[in-house]
Design a protein around this motif. Structure first.
Motif, PDB file in Angstrom:
ATOM      1  N   ASP A  20       0.831  -1.211   0.000  1.00 46.65           N
ATOM      2  CA  ASP A  20       0.000   0.000   0.000  1.00 46.65           C
ATOM      3  C   ASP A  20       0.861   1.255   0.000  1.00 46.65           C
ATOM      4  O   ASP A  20       0.592   2.219  -0.716  1.00 46.65           O
ATOM      5  CB  ASP A  20      -0.921   0.011   1.229  1.00 46.65           C
ATOM      6  CG  ASP A  20      -2.032  -1.015   1.117  1.00 46.65           C
ATOM      7  OD1 ASP A  20      -2.356  -1.402  -0.022  1.00 46.65           O
ATOM      8  OD2 ASP A  20      -2.571  -1.418   2.163  1.00 46.65           O
ATOM      9  N   ILE A  21       1.919   1.240   0.806  1.00 46.69           N
ATOM     10  CA  ILE A  21       2.802   2.408   0.882  1.00 46.69           C
ATOM     11  C   ILE A  21       3.498   2.633  -0.460  1.00 46.69           C
ATOM     12  O   ILE A  21       3.608   3.772  -0.941  1.00 46.69           O
ATOM     13  CB  ILE A  21       3.835   2.220   2.011  1.00 46.69           C
ATOM     14  CG1 ILE A  21       3.138   2.225   3.372  1.00 46.69           C
ATOM     15  CG2 ILE A  21       4.892   3.328   1.950  1.00 46.69           C
ATOM     16  CD1 ILE A  21       4.064   1.919   4.537  1.00 46.69           C
ATOM     17  N   ASN A  24       0.935   4.016  -3.060  1.00 48.95           N
ATOM     18  CA  ASN A  24       0.625   5.423  -2.772  1.00 48.95           C
ATOM     19  C   ASN A  24       1.800   6.334  -3.092  1.00 48.95           C
ATOM     20  O   ASN A  24       1.612   7.452  -3.590  1.00 48.95           O
ATOM     21  CB  ASN A  24       0.229   5.578  -1.296  1.00 48.95           C
ATOM     22  CG  ASN A  24      -1.145   5.025  -0.997  1.00 48.95           C
ATOM     23  OD1 ASN A  24      -2.038   5.105  -1.835  1.00 48.95           O
ATOM     24  ND2 ASN A  24      -1.320   4.442   0.170  1.00 48.95           N
TER      25      ASN A  24
END
Length: 290
Positions: A20-21, A24
């Motif tokens: 996810d990091i 993003n």
């Protein structure tokens, strides 16, 4: 009789925190690259004249000022055609042209794709082929047509071609063909709905992402509509044309030109931001089949 055991497995698809990091971070980087031209234009509009010509160019402003916007409106107010007239022409052409393009494109696409009549497929192919012709190639023919019809130097010379864009019809036709099953149209007809009623109450709500996308493309093109061979009267010319005349004034008008660039891009960006979710939906559903 033995009972048949059915084991159910529930799988939850989930990414890790690191994934996810990373996603993003990538989106933020690409978003920053996309925002750089807009940020630079805004910074340029706030720079005094001495900072505008610094080399290499800077992405920031040391002494921000609103003088460029004041100079722009002062230059427009000194022209013999009021500034408000250029704005009115641009708003009129953009809104009426976009509305007409939406109505005619959607109606024509619905008729070609869902109203079965001889030659519909061949007609749509011809329309598709016309996308290959550049506007410059057909400019002389179009001017002669406008002249014969008496539309030269009138709003009709801009609005009628805006109503009948090949791209709009092609976009709506492709989406209608993939997003609306023939069974849905047949069900409406069996219930007694006429073609116009079916088009308005069934087809149009189902292709909302497509016509919102068309609104954005059409509005953006008409908002930036500049000089035209069909328009000679100063009272009928657009804001984009007036900005071009200001920029032609040379270095001393560079600040006003930078301010005009920001003003010209604000409205199309606002329209896009309002409808961006529907554009994404259009792209996501473009491959759907019945």
């Amino acid at each position: 009789m033995a009972k048949l055991r059915i084991k159910k497995h529930n799988h939850a698809l989930n990414r890790s925190l690191g994934g996810d990091i990373a996603i993003n971070a990538i989106l933020i980087i690409f978003g920053a690259f996309m925002f750089i031209p807009m940020f630079y234009a805004i910074m340029q509009s706030l720079k005094p004249l001495d900072e505008l010509w610094v080399f290499p160019p800077r992405f920031y402003v040391v002494n921000p000022t609103m003088k460029n916007y004041g100079d722009l409106f002062r230059l427009m107010s000194t022209s013999w055609v009021p500034f408000s007239r250029y704005i009115f022409n641009t708003i009129l052409i953009s809104t009426v042209g976009t509305f007409g393009n939406l109505v005619l494109s959607s109606l024509s696409a619905y008729a070609l794709k869902k109203v079965k009549f001889p030659g519909a497929n061949g007609m749509f192919r011809i329309i598709t082929l016309s996308l290959m012709f550049n506007a410059t190639v057909t400019s002389i023919t179009n001017f002669l047509t406008m002249s014969i019809l008496g539309w030269v130097d009138t709003y009709l010379a801009i609005l009628i071609p805006a109503f009948c864009t090949t791209l709009g019809l092609y976009l709506m036709g492709q989406f209608i063909e993939t997003a609306i099953p023939d069974s849905t149209i047949e069900s409406a007809r069996l219930d007694g709905a006429g073609e116009l009623k079916t088009y308005w109450y069934i087809a149009m709500p189902m292709i909302k992402p497509a016509w919102l996308t068309l609104i954005i493309f059409s509005f953006q093109g008409l908002w930036n509509y500049g000089a035209s061979i069909y328009i000679q009267s100063e009272q009928l010319k657009t804001f984009s044309y007036a900005i071009g005349q200001i920029l032609a004034g040379g270095i001393v008008r560079a600040g006003a030109g930078a301010a005009s660039t920001v003003i010209m891009m604000v409205v199309p960006i606002a329209v896009f931001v309002v409808s961006q979710s529907n554009i994404i939906e259009t792209m996501a559903s473009s491959g759907m089949k019945e």
